[in-house]
Write a protein that holds these residues in place. Sequence first.
Motif, PDB file in Angstrom:
ATOM      1  N   LYS A 122      30.532 -16.796 -10.091  1.00  0.00           N
ATOM      2  CA  LYS A 122      30.321 -17.283  -8.722  1.00  0.00           C
ATOM      3  C   LYS A 122      29.916 -16.143  -7.813  1.00  0.00           C
ATOM      4  CE  LYS A 122      32.483 -21.580  -7.757  1.00  0.00           C
ATOM      5  NZ  LYS A 122      33.744 -21.907  -8.418  1.00  0.00           N
TER       6      LYS A 122
ATOM      7  N   VAL B 116      26.309 -14.951  -8.506  1.00  0.00           N
ATOM      8  CA  VAL B 116      25.238 -15.810  -8.004  1.00  0.00           C
ATOM      9  C   VAL B 116      25.273 -15.915  -6.487  1.00  0.00           C
ATOM     10  CG1 VAL B 116      25.166 -17.152 -10.114  1.00  0.00           C
ATOM     11  CG2 VAL B 116      26.531 -17.966  -8.214  1.00  0.00           C
TER      12      VAL B 116
ATOM     13  N   LEU C 277      27.739 -16.966  -4.433  1.00  0.00           N
ATOM     14  CA  LEU C 277      28.495 -18.041  -3.793  1.00  0.00           C
ATOM     15  C   LEU C 277      29.801 -17.546  -3.215  1.00  0.00           C
ATOM     16  CD1 LEU C 277      28.209 -21.119  -6.146  1.00  0.00           C
ATOM     17  CD2 LEU C 277      27.419 -20.913  -3.806  1.00  0.00           C
TER      18      LEU C 277
ATOM     19  N   LYS D   6      18.573 -15.259   0.457  1.00  0.00           N
ATOM     20  CA  LYS D   6      17.962 -16.502  -0.005  1.00  0.00           C
ATOM     21  C   LYS D   6      16.845 -16.196  -1.009  1.00  0.00           C
ATOM     22  CE  LYS D   6      17.571 -20.790   2.519  1.00  0.00           C
ATOM     23  NZ  LYS D   6      17.140 -21.445   3.730  1.00  0.00           N
TER      24      LYS D   6
ATOM     25  N   MET E  82      18.390 -15.206  -4.270  1.00  0.00           N
ATOM     26  CA  MET E  82      19.018 -16.330  -4.972  1.00  0.00           C
ATOM     27  C   MET E  82      17.994 -17.303  -5.543  1.00  0.00           C
ATOM     28  SD  MET E  82      22.198 -17.027  -2.412  1.00  0.00           S
ATOM     29  CE  MET E  82      22.863 -18.541  -3.055  1.00  0.00           C
ATOM     30  N   ARG E  83      16.829 -17.332  -4.926  1.00  0.00           N
ATOM     31  CA  ARG E  83      15.802 -18.252  -5.403  1.00  0.00           C
ATOM     32  C   ARG E  83      15.356 -17.909  -6.828  1.00  0.00           C
ATOM     33  NH1 ARG E  83      11.804 -19.152  -0.803  1.00  0.00           N
ATOM     34  NH2 ARG E  83      13.819 -19.638   0.127  1.00  0.00           N
TER      35      ARG E  83
ATOM     36  N   ILE F 279      21.160 -21.585 -12.418  1.00  0.00           N
ATOM     37  CA  ILE F 279      22.589 -21.582 -12.703  1.00  0.00           C
ATOM     38  C   ILE F 279      23.006 -22.868 -13.399  1.00  0.00           C
ATOM     39  CG2 ILE F 279      24.893 -21.454 -11.704  1.00  0.00           C
ATOM     40  CD1 ILE F 279      23.078 -20.159  -9.272  1.00  0.00           C
TER      41      ILE F 279
ATOM     42  N   TYR G  35      26.377 -24.779 -14.169  1.00  0.00           N
ATOM     43  CA  TYR G  35      27.795 -24.784 -13.816  1.00  0.00           C
ATOM     44  C   TYR G  35      28.636 -25.306 -14.970  1.00  0.00           C
ATOM     45  CZ  TYR G  35      26.219 -23.899  -9.153  1.00  0.00           C
ATOM     46  OH  TYR G  35      25.633 -23.333  -8.057  1.00  0.00           O
TER      47      TYR G  35
ATOM     48  N   ALA H 154      27.494 -30.050 -12.705  1.00  0.00           N
ATOM     49  CA  ALA H 154      27.210 -30.123 -11.259  1.00  0.00           C
ATOM     50  C   ALA H 154      25.873 -30.778 -10.958  1.00  0.00           C
ATOM     51  CB  ALA H 154      27.286 -28.740 -10.609  1.00  0.00           C
TER      52      ALA H 154
ATOM     53  N   ILE I 190      13.990 -31.737  -8.057  1.00  0.00           N
ATOM     54  CA  ILE I 190      14.293 -31.209  -6.713  1.00  0.00           C
ATOM     55  C   ILE I 190      13.857 -29.757  -6.517  1.00  0.00           C
ATOM     56  CG2 ILE I 190      16.225 -30.538  -5.205  1.00  0.00           C
ATOM     57  CD1 ILE I 190      15.721 -33.354  -4.815  1.00  0.00           C
ATOM     58  N   PRO I 191      14.260 -28.838  -7.425  1.00  0.00           N
ATOM     59  CA  PRO I 191      13.827 -27.449  -7.198  1.00  0.00           C
ATOM     60  C   PRO I 191      12.308 -27.317  -7.190  1.00  0.00           C
ATOM     61  CG  PRO I 191      15.352 -27.579  -9.066  1.00  0.00           C
ATOM     62  CD  PRO I 191      15.123 -28.966  -8.606  1.00  0.00           C
TER      63      PRO I 191
ATOM     64  N   GLN J  68      10.956 -28.478  -3.925  1.00  0.00           N
ATOM     65  CA  GLN J  68      11.274 -27.552  -2.849  1.00  0.00           C
ATOM     66  C   GLN J  68      10.366 -26.331  -2.837  1.00  0.00           C
ATOM     67  OE1 GLN J  68      13.609 -27.443  -0.340  1.00  0.00           O
ATOM     68  NE2 GLN J  68      13.844 -29.617  -0.766  1.00  0.00           N
ATOM     69  N   TYR J  69      10.107 -25.783  -4.014  1.00  0.00           N
ATOM     70  CA  TYR J  69       9.518 -24.447  -4.043  1.00  0.00           C
ATOM     71  C   TYR J  69       8.133 -24.354  -4.654  1.00  0.00           C
ATOM     72  CZ  TYR J  69      14.083 -22.965  -2.571  1.00  0.00           C
ATOM     73  OH  TYR J  69      15.228 -22.804  -1.854  1.00  0.00           O
TER      74      TYR J  69
ATOM     75  N   ARG K  12      17.814 -28.400 -15.393  1.00  0.00           N
ATOM     76  CA  ARG K  12      17.621 -28.162 -13.965  1.00  0.00           C
ATOM     77  C   ARG K  12      17.615 -26.663 -13.666  1.00  0.00           C
ATOM     78  NH1 ARG K  12      22.075 -30.282  -9.987  1.00  0.00           N
ATOM     79  NH2 ARG K  12      23.117 -28.436 -10.750  1.00  0.00           N
TER      80      ARG K  12
ATOM     81  N   LEU L 157      12.584 -23.838 -12.526  1.00  0.00           N
ATOM     82  CA  LEU L 157      11.644 -22.941 -11.852  1.00  0.00           C
ATOM     83  C   LEU L 157      11.325 -21.708 -12.679  1.00  0.00           C
ATOM     84  CD1 LEU L 157      13.045 -23.118  -8.231  1.00  0.00           C
ATOM     85  CD2 LEU L 157      10.828 -23.931  -8.981  1.00  0.00           C
TER      86      LEU L 157
ATOM     87  N   ASN M 105      32.569 -31.715  -7.395  1.00  0.00           N
ATOM     88  CA  ASN M 105      31.729 -31.578  -8.590  1.00  0.00           C
ATOM     89  C   ASN M 105      30.834 -30.351  -8.568  1.00  0.00           C
ATOM     90  OD1 ASN M 105      32.699 -33.931  -9.595  1.00  0.00           O
ATOM     91  ND2 ASN M 105      31.015 -35.182  -8.842  1.00  0.00           N
ATOM     92  N   GLU M 106      31.001 -29.461  -7.637  1.00  0.00           N
ATOM     93  CA  GLU M 106      30.164 -28.261  -7.488  1.00  0.00           C
ATOM     94  C   GLU M 106      28.716 -28.595  -7.150  1.00  0.00           C
ATOM     95  OE1 GLU M 106      31.025 -26.547 -11.437  1.00  0.00           O
ATOM     96  OE2 GLU M 106      32.101 -24.950 -10.409  1.00  0.00           O
ATOM     97  N   GLU M 107      28.464 -29.862  -6.719  1.00  0.00           N
ATOM     98  CA  GLU M 107      27.079 -30.238  -6.434  1.00  0.00           C
ATOM     99  C   GLU M 107      26.549 -29.496  -5.208  1.00  0.00           C
ATOM    100  OE1 GLU M 107      26.431 -34.527  -6.400  1.00  0.00           O
ATOM    101  OE2 GLU M 107      28.082 -34.747  -7.789  1.00  0.00           O
TER     102      GLU M 107
ATOM    103  N   ALA N 292      25.554 -26.101  -6.171  1.00  0.00           N
ATOM    104  CA  ALA N 292      24.268 -26.136  -6.858  1.00  0.00           C
ATOM    105  C   ALA N 292      23.119 -26.161  -5.853  1.00  0.00           C
ATOM    106  CB  ALA N 292      24.196 -27.356  -7.778  1.00  0.00           C
TER     107      ALA N 292
ATOM    108  N   THR O 164      22.901 -22.493  -4.180  1.00  0.00           N
ATOM    109  CA  THR O 164      22.319 -21.444  -5.010  1.00  0.00           C
ATOM    110  C   THR O 164      20.836 -21.662  -5.232  1.00  0.00           C
ATOM    111  OG1 THR O 164      23.194 -22.654  -6.869  1.00  0.00           O
ATOM    112  CG2 THR O 164      24.363 -20.682  -6.222  1.00  0.00           C
ATOM    113  N   LEU O 165      20.386 -22.896  -5.027  1.00  0.00           N
ATOM    114  CA  LEU O 165      18.940 -23.126  -5.112  1.00  0.00           C
ATOM    115  C   LEU O 165      18.259 -22.721  -3.812  1.00  0.00           C
ATOM    116  CD1 LEU O 165      17.975 -26.487  -6.771  1.00  0.00           C
ATOM    117  CD2 LEU O 165      16.996 -24.247  -7.159  1.00  0.00           C
ATOM    118  N   GLY O 166      19.070 -22.301  -2.837  1.00  0.00           N
ATOM    119  CA  GLY O 166      18.493 -21.926  -1.555  1.00  0.00           C
ATOM    120  C   GLY O 166      18.183 -23.129  -0.682  1.00  0.00           C
ATOM    121  N   ILE O 167      18.718 -24.309  -1.056  1.00  0.00           N
ATOM    122  CA  ILE O 167      18.522 -25.493  -0.220  1.00  0.00           C
ATOM    123  C   ILE O 167      19.728 -25.590   0.696  1.00  0.00           C
ATOM    124  CG2 ILE O 167      18.249 -27.993  -0.200  1.00  0.00           C
ATOM    125  CD1 ILE O 167      17.126 -27.798  -2.991  1.00  0.00           C
TER     126      ILE O 167
END
Lengths: 253, 383
Positions: A51, A54, A56, A80, A83-84, A88, A90, A94, A107-108, A111-112, A156, A160, B248-250, B253, B256-259
Amino acid sequence: MNEAEPQIVVKDLDMGYGSFILIRNLNFIVNKGDIFIIMGGSGCGKSTLLKLLVGLKEPLSGQVFYDGTSFWEAGPEEQKRIMRRFGILYQSGALWSSMTLAENVAIPLEQYTSMTRAEIQDLVSLKLALVGLAGFEDFYPSEISGGMRKRAGLARAMALDPDILFFDEPSAGLDPVSARLLDDLILELRDSLGTTFVVVTHELGSIFAIGNNSVYLDVQTRTMTASGDPNRLLAESKDPTVRAFLTRGAEGK
Amino acid sequence: MAIESIDQTSSHLKLSNPDSTTLVIHLTDDWRTTSHLAAFENVCQGLETMPSLNKVLFDASGLTGWDSKLLTFVLKVRGWCDDRKVDLALEGLPGGVQRLLHLALAVPERQGARKDAERQPFFPRVGEKALQVYASAGEMLAFLGSACVAFGQLLKGKASFRRSDLMLFVQESGVQAFGIVSLVSILVGLIFAFIGAIQLKTFGAQIYVADLVGIAMVRVMGAVMAGIIMAGRTGANYAAQLGTMQVNEEIDALQTLGISPMEFLVLPRMMALILMMPLLCVYADIMGILGGLIVGVTMLDLNPVVYLNETKASFNMTNLWIGLIYSAMFGVIIALSGCLRGIQCGRSASAVGDATTSAVVTGIVSIIIATAILTVIFSILNV
Ligand SMILES: Nc1ncnc2c1ncn2[C@@H]1O[C@H](COP(=O)(O)OP(=O)(O)O)[C@@H](O)[C@H]1O
Ligand SMILES: [Mg+2]
């Protein structure tokens, strides 16, 4: 690997919760292209260390450098940006439970990247196929088993093509064949894309098969008591608890 | 060898001392959890009477059965002996007991891991609570601040959230709330009309029930009723959703993706409520007036057309605007308190329950306070 190039440098790190110090005085270097194993008995703070790595969780003291940049001294934008580059996985997967597996992986990318919807879909299918979940695109996380959730989480994390992949106990809950496939996937990604891996695992088989660098966290002394190539540790380490860990308790102690 | 029996003995336990430095604990009969045994304290008293003791032995020859009860007893004796630097020989115990004790002692207790339940005196506890309130107020302001930043991102068109999420929340907090809002608003309208009718009838002025209900609903009651319903319904829903995501650590997640969880999770929920609350408020107004109409027609024998004309005559735009301002404000409050408690949630099932409760309480209390403040402001402004 011809030349070791440090990617993550951990210096004099203390970590814990509130005033409770869990592990103190951590010092190690993860090189580019390493498969770096974090090992130790359960409850010794492996997940906590991950943690922290990464970004957090803040350390109690000490520093973590990524490619020479001190993470906890950098501004939020810089953090940021660093971290990008992480992916990770979990301990519990997660996954975002209100989205299908395909949406989770997408999603990633949405986003990017500026990929079109169709391109994203193809890439999502590829990533899911890589972890053995081809055809499960439209399932929700609650509709698949724990091991499958873990693999979807991996898909997931890889979306990227990150520089560094962090895994928390990737093979826990996987059957032996899937665990083996996962090891092969890790080695392949390292060789083909040059990805660095930081892996928390208890699985002795995979520790020796994939790990080329490691750190052992000891519950009793609350610090790292060994580091280096696990195979070399097995051959050379004199520390009884490390020996006991690496031989499933057959030696040492 | 002079064997002298010490007084503190029971049916399961005899103490004897072959010489002045040695104590033998004779275990007899059945040592199981189900049987009623002498307390360790009895033995302890026996031990304390021997100042020169330096060795404790066990004799299990009379033992007929045992389970964890015996183990805990031996561990207590061991603790006592360790404290006083007395030798304890386990050899007299059955083999199984010795091996289990060995396992229990294999991993030494982690120093500092045991939580000491220290009871604080009164004043430090009050002080600590006050500091907690201070810290939680700080957290609330920080949350509000980052919500504003996220809103700024939205205005710049850079906020990252899924449009489909927004649509889903709009549906959940809009159309799907119609049922409960209708029911409660009609009933509130009925009650108002009913109470008003009792008073006004004595003057023969029952027609003014229409004014009473119309003005009250449009100006404030529609908004307050919709707000309280939505705090219990949607605020709790948001807190439980985000709390479970935290468990759930969502949310980790996402981070850490920067969102930003603020943009991705909180913003669409807040926007949905800000958009839907005024509409729900207008809907509640209409339903409340309908409730008044029911009383007017059935109890007061008023003509429905006359009733509605009277309502129309009493209606003015200012009141409607005031109601809409209240309800938009409530939308922000409900979304923020729900999301705040959800994001602050701990990592356990009971923490999700606490988050939900706290979201509803925070929501309703804030709604009442906001209503009071806005009402004072409007009366100062004379509107
Ligand atoms: N949120 C928390 N608050 C306080 N202590 C914690 C918290 N999470 C973990 N710990 C403590 O940290 C220790 C290490 O936890 P963890 O890093 O999850 O261990 P593991 O090595 O098994 O992954 C645990 O023994 C626990 O005592
Ligand atoms: Mg763990």
